[in-house]
Write an enzyme that holds these catalytic residues in place. Structure first.
Site, PDB file in Angstrom:
ATOM      1  CB  SER A 153      21.175  65.884 -20.796  1.00 57.37           C
ATOM      2  OG  SER A 153      20.999  64.424 -20.403  1.00 57.37           O
ATOM      3  CE1 TYR A 166      19.466  64.018 -25.714  1.00 58.73           C
ATOM      4  CE2 TYR A 166      20.551  63.078 -23.742  1.00 58.73           C
ATOM      5  CZ  TYR A 166      19.849  63.752 -24.160  1.00 58.73           C
ATOM      6  OH  TYR A 166      18.860  64.486 -23.361  1.00 58.73           O
TER       7      TYR A 166
END
Length: 279
Positions: A153, A166
């Site tokens: 990401s 995350y």
């Protein structure tokens, strides 16, 4: 040397190949499975979402390719063993793996995350990627080599406020990719990471329940303002980059973390401006 391929040749660049895609029932995983099948690959699709898998199998069948489905959570490492076995027994080989399954997890200050939050994020976003990358090596060597794509990401490249767990796991996926690429190069296996920017996927929609509607819409506007291209990306755009990295056209690329983020990761936070028409 230039390798300018026509559409017909590119559309068959995965012909005879078998590729596993995790998190395949929706979002980027679904787009990857469909894109790879459209270019000739047979797919083993892994996901928790039974209905989504059923729809994917039907859609891939319409392209003339085959799709084997496995329902379950990547937290169960045996699921990856089963997916590899299915690829080898059904298609006779394993050429590619897209470690895409992941969760967004809780949002909040760093100090408010709990050990349970930590363990769940590690299990889904990191441990499963580690195990898939590890388990795919032997069958890929038996197939003459292969390519692994780990979906990280933009949050793995640039810290995102209140999204520490995350971002931590996605940064670890990039480091994992680097180390596997070094160890697997001699095996004829390339390992790369994809770093999507803002894309409207189920993980992004999880933020709505975490933040509430007003805060979610505010965060969404801020993301668009920061993105140089001034919009959210599409899952199909991520799949196009994934297909390139998995293909022989990327035969001299390994160990990279490719941002496909509309310029988000290099933005200075200023709103993009469009040039006015010439007088």
């Amino acid at each position: 040397m230039n390798d300018l391929r026509g559409d017909a040749e590119r559309s068959a660049r995965f012909a005879g190949r078998a590729i596993i895609v995790t998190g395949a029932a929706s979002g980027i995983g679904r787009a990857c499975a469909l894109r790879l099948a459209s270019e000739g690959a047979d797919i083993v699709a892994v996901d928790l979402d039974a209905a989504g898998l059923t729809a994917l199998v039907d859609e891939i069948a319409a392209t003339g390719r085959l799709c084997e489905r496995l329902e379950g959570s990547v937290v169960d490492l045996g699921l990856m063993d089963a997916a590899i076995e299915r690829a080898v027994t059904r298609f006779g080989r394993l050429d590619g793996l897209v470690n895409n399954a992941g969760i967004g997890g809780p949002m909040g200050r760093f100090d408010r995350s709990t050990p349970d939050d930590f363990d769940q994020m590690i299990a889904v976003n990191l441990r499963s990627v580690w195990y898939g990358t590890k388990a795919a090596r032997a069958p890929m060597i038996a197939s003459g080599g292969g390519s692994i794509l780990n979906v990280s990401s933009m949050a793995g490249l640039v810290p995102n406020r209140h999204h520490s767990l995350y971002g931590m796991t996605k940064a670890a996926v990039i480091s994992l990719t680097h180390h596997a690429a070094m160890d697997y190069a001699g095996d004829g296996i390339r390992v790369n990471a994809l770093c999507p920017g803002p894309v409207e996927t189920p993980i992004f929609e999880q933020m709505r329940s975490n933040l509430g509607d007003d805060a979610f819409e505010s965060a969404r506007r801020q993301l668009i303002r920061r993105t140089l291209l001034g919009r959210f990306g599409q899952a199909a755009e991520q799949a196009a980059a994934a297909a390139f990295l998995l293909s022989s056209e990327a035969s001299f690329i390994t160990g990279i973390a490719l941002p496909v983020d509309g310029g988000w990761s290099i933005s200075d936070g200023q709103t993009a401006t469009r040039p006015s028409a010439p007088d």
